[in-house]
Write a protein that holds these residues in place. Structure first.
Motif, short mmCIF file in Angstrom:
data_model
loop_
_atom_site.label_atom_id
_atom_site.label_comp_id
_atom_site.label_asym_id
_atom_site.label_seq_id
_atom_site.Cartn_x
_atom_site.Cartn_y
_atom_site.Cartn_z
N GLU A 71 0.82 -1.20 0.00
CA GLU A 71 0.00 0.00 0.00
C GLU A 71 0.86 1.25 0.00
O GLU A 71 2.08 1.19 0.06
N GLY A 72 0.19 2.40 -0.08
CA GLY A 72 0.84 3.67 -0.32
C GLY A 72 2.06 3.99 0.52
O GLY A 72 2.04 3.86 1.73
N TYR A 73 3.10 4.45 -0.16
CA TYR A 73 4.33 4.92 0.47
C TYR A 73 4.88 6.06 -0.40
O TYR A 73 4.51 6.19 -1.57
N PRO A 74 5.76 6.91 0.17
CA PRO A 74 6.22 8.07 -0.59
C PRO A 74 6.84 7.68 -1.94
O PRO A 74 7.61 6.72 -2.04
N THR A 77 10.48 8.84 -6.73
CA THR A 77 10.87 9.55 -7.97
C THR A 77 10.68 11.06 -7.79
O THR A 77 11.37 11.84 -8.45
N ALA A 78 9.78 11.48 -6.91
CA ALA A 78 9.55 12.90 -6.68
C ALA A 78 10.73 13.55 -5.96
O ALA A 78 10.89 14.77 -6.02
N GLN A 79 11.57 12.74 -5.31
CA GLN A 79 12.70 13.27 -4.56
C GLN A 79 14.03 13.07 -5.27
O GLN A 79 15.08 13.44 -4.75
N HIS A 85 10.07 12.81 -12.93
CA HIS A 85 8.95 13.05 -12.02
C HIS A 85 9.37 13.85 -10.77
O HIS A 85 8.61 13.94 -9.81
N TYR A 86 10.57 14.40 -10.80
CA TYR A 86 11.09 15.16 -9.66
C TYR A 86 10.17 16.34 -9.32
O TYR A 86 9.69 17.05 -10.20
N ASP A 87 9.95 16.53 -8.02
CA ASP A 87 9.17 17.66 -7.51
C ASP A 87 9.92 18.23 -6.30
O ASP A 87 9.95 17.59 -5.25
N GLU A 93 10.87 14.45 4.58
CA GLU A 93 10.13 14.79 5.79
C GLU A 93 8.66 15.08 5.49
O GLU A 93 7.80 14.90 6.35
N ASN A 94 8.37 15.58 4.30
CA ASN A 94 7.01 15.96 3.93
C ASN A 94 6.75 15.54 2.47
O ASN A 94 6.72 16.39 1.57
N PRO A 95 6.55 14.23 2.27
CA PRO A 95 6.33 13.77 0.89
C PRO A 95 5.00 14.27 0.34
O PRO A 95 4.00 14.28 1.04
N ARG A 96 5.02 14.68 -0.91
CA ARG A 96 3.80 15.19 -1.55
C ARG A 96 3.11 14.09 -2.34
O ARG A 96 1.89 14.08 -2.46
#
Length: 154
Positions: A71-74, A77-79, A85-87, A93-96
């Protein structure tokens, strides 16, 4: 147990790519819509069933099923600054953004095209068939899921 439909463009990641993945399992990353993110983060659970949908295909179609195995986890690729997909707003500490892991269940012998699905009365209220529906992660009722399996001859 809940039921979901996940959309992927086959040029980016197809059900055949999932079939070739180690243990026929992959993370479902790169989702950048808040409503879809909320489903991934808050509602999708291990054991849930998934309809795998090829969008932007000819024809767009439900091509098989999978199950959720994590199930859902950070969404890492956003980090990753090198990933497309970097954001920068998504931190450890605060995954979007969030992702899940899915495992292939089956590939349909014949894809169920969007035009064919639109003709099925039992699917009339399915989110996928709503005009303007573009979510890449969307809920499916148990009845809709079972109807799709029946259409696939399962």
């Amino acid at each position: 147990m809940k039921y979901w439909l996940l959309k992927s463009e086959p040029e980016s990641f197809s059900i055949q790519d999932l079939q070739k993945a180690p243990k026929q399992t992959t993370c479902w990353d790169g989702v950048r819509n808040y409503q879809a993110r909320n489903f991934l983060r808050d509602e999708i659970k291990s054991g849930d069933r998934v309809l795998f949908y090829h969008s932007n295909a000819n024809p767009p179609a439900i091509v098989g099923t999978a199950k959720v195995v994590k199930e859902g986890y950070p969404d890492l690729t956003a980090q990753d600054k090198k990933h497309h997909h970097y954001d920068p707003a998504s931190t450890k500490e605060n995954p979007r953004w969030y992702m899940i892991d899915i495992q292939l269940d089956q590939i349909f012998d014949k894809p169920l095209g969007l035009d064919e699905l639109k003709k099925v009365k039992a699917l009339a209220k399915m989110e996928l068939l709503r005009k303007g529906s573009r979510l890449s992660v969307q809920p499916v009722t148990e009845e809709e899921f079972e109807e799709v399996l029946e259409l696939a001859g399962l």
